[in-house]
Design an enzyme around this catalytic site. Structure first.
Site, mmCIF file in Angstrom:
data_model
loop_
_atom_site.group_PDB
_atom_site.id
_atom_site.type_symbol
_atom_site.label_atom_id
_atom_site.label_comp_id
_atom_site.label_asym_id
_atom_site.label_seq_id
_atom_site.Cartn_x
_atom_site.Cartn_y
_atom_site.Cartn_z
ATOM 1 N N GLY A 179 5.713 -45.710 -13.988
ATOM 2 C CA GLY A 179 5.747 -46.698 -12.867
ATOM 3 C C GLY A 179 5.263 -47.865 -13.228
ATOM 4 N N LYS A 180 4.553 -48.151 -14.560
ATOM 5 C CA LYS A 180 3.662 -49.350 -14.926
ATOM 6 C C LYS A 180 4.682 -50.159 -15.225
ATOM 7 C CE LYS A 180 -0.543 -47.450 -13.706
ATOM 8 N NZ LYS A 180 -1.223 -47.908 -12.582
ATOM 9 N N ASN A 181 4.094 -51.479 -15.656
ATOM 10 C CA ASN A 181 4.794 -52.608 -15.833
ATOM 11 C C ASN A 181 5.258 -52.271 -17.337
ATOM 12 O OD1 ASN A 181 4.136 -53.773 -13.687
ATOM 13 N ND2 ASN A 181 3.730 -55.909 -14.472
#
Length: 366
Positions: free
Chosen positions: A185-187
């Site tokens: 879910g990180k950038n």
């Protein structure tokens, strides 16, 4: 329902490239360690962060743990950090057999308040661990000045700040060492677990590379008590593809944030207000509401998914009660934790969806 996050929307853009990259690894027979995909990814990510070197590891938590060790943190040392973060920040300090010492955050930026640091410094303090929260970098110049004054190392928690900037410098490039997570879910997210450590210090990076590979200086020459903590080749291959797109996705996030700011201003809720010298990359777009739980319930009814990052500060978590903190010790941290509500945030959000979220917040009474 407007989703809080839609990883499939991103995947659809790069499906063919990712599939080809994964199959290239499968066909190669090289699956573990810094190999044909891992080594180039490290070089490319170091260049992206504006640092001399990067080393892939198996998670952001591991990145923090090994970075602290490589920075010289020893059992019994103290590390100054914040409670306004995910528990991994504190866990990494404890994995190093050191003691977390919490300071409060700034009420405007929600990141470490430099004015609180010096009062927390003791003869046992070894490092400062600021967290770049939600995609906004902490106020690094005064933090570095305090560290220099007291001979401390600065370990940047950049888990939410890929590509964020402070006065033109990228996250991970200002402290002595920076730590990233590639949780999906990180950038910049992998398709599994992953992380990286970045630094301009060759000795730190030499130690990191040994620590992540059983403490080996070379095969079967174990110099340090190390760990099995390498980034696997499939994740490196995925990340190499995604790294080519991250700037476009970041600008997409920033456009969503700008639309939120224009639509939510003046409603009596708190919205992110990054300093002009910072590039916020909006891993999370959190607003503040005195009646957060009621607002969240109304948004759910209106078809808007939300999240809370993070409802209970680390210093008040049951698992860390033995550290001796109590309610009231970090008043700003505790107040904002009770008010944060994260709105949908991803680059592929359509303007109409953003407007629908804004309308729902207004209808709910903000």
């Amino acid at each position: 329902m407007i989703p809080f996050l839609d990883l499939k929307a991103q995947y659809r853009q790069i499906k063919d490239e990712v599939g080809a990259a994964i199959m290239k690894v499968v066909d190669s027979g090289a699956y573990v360690g810094a190999g044909p995909e891992g080594k180039p990814f490290e070089a490319e990510f170091a260049a992206y962060c504006g640092v001399a070197d990067a080393a892939g590891v198996n998670s952001g938590t591991t990145a923090l743990h090994l970075a602290l060790l490589a920075a010289g943190v020893k059992p019994g040392d103290e590390v100054i950090t914040v409670g306004a973060t995910f528990v991994a920040t504190t866990a990494a300090v404890l994995y190093a057999n050191a003691k977390p010492v919490f300071v409060d955050v700034d009420s405007a930026t929600w990141t470490m308040d430099p004015a609180k640091i010096e009062a927390a410094v003791t003869p046992r303090t070894k490092a400062i661990l600021p967290v770049h929260l939600h995609g906004l970098m902490a106020d690094m110049d005064p933090i570095m000045a305090i560290a220099d004054k007291h001979g401390l190392k600065v370990v940047e928690d950049c888990a939410q700040a890929h590509g964020a900037e402070y006065k033109g410098r990228r996250a991970g490039s200002i402290g002595h060492v920076g730590c990233f997570s590639f949780y999906p879910g990180k950038n910049l997210g992998a398709y599994g677990e992953g992380g990286a450590i970045v630094s301009n210090d060759p000795e730190i990076m030499k130690t990191v590379r040994m620590l992540r590979d059983w403490g080996q200086a070379k095969k079967y020459d174990h110099v340090l008590k190390g760990f099995n903590a390498r980034l696997d080749e499939i994740q490196a291959a995925v990340l190499r593809v995604k790294l080519r797109y991250i700037e476009g996705w970041t600008e997409g996030r920033r456009a969503v944030a700008a639309r939120y700011e224009a639509g939510l201003g003046g409603l009596g809720i708190g919205i992110p207000k990054p300093p002009a010298h910072c590039r916020h990359v909006y891993h999370v777009y959190a607003i503040r509401s005195a009646d957060r739980d009621a607002l969240q319930a109304k948004l759910q009814e209106a078809g808007v998914a939300t999240g809370i990052h993070y409802p209970v500060p680390v210093h008040l978590q049951t698992a860390y009660a033995d550290l001796g903190y109590k309610a009231g010790d970090l008043p700003v941290t505790e107040r904002i934790a009770s008010e944060w509500l994260s709105l949908p945030m991803f680059a592929e959000l359509e303007p109409g969806q953003v407007d629908a979220v804004i309308a729902a917040v207004k209808q709910a009474g903000g």
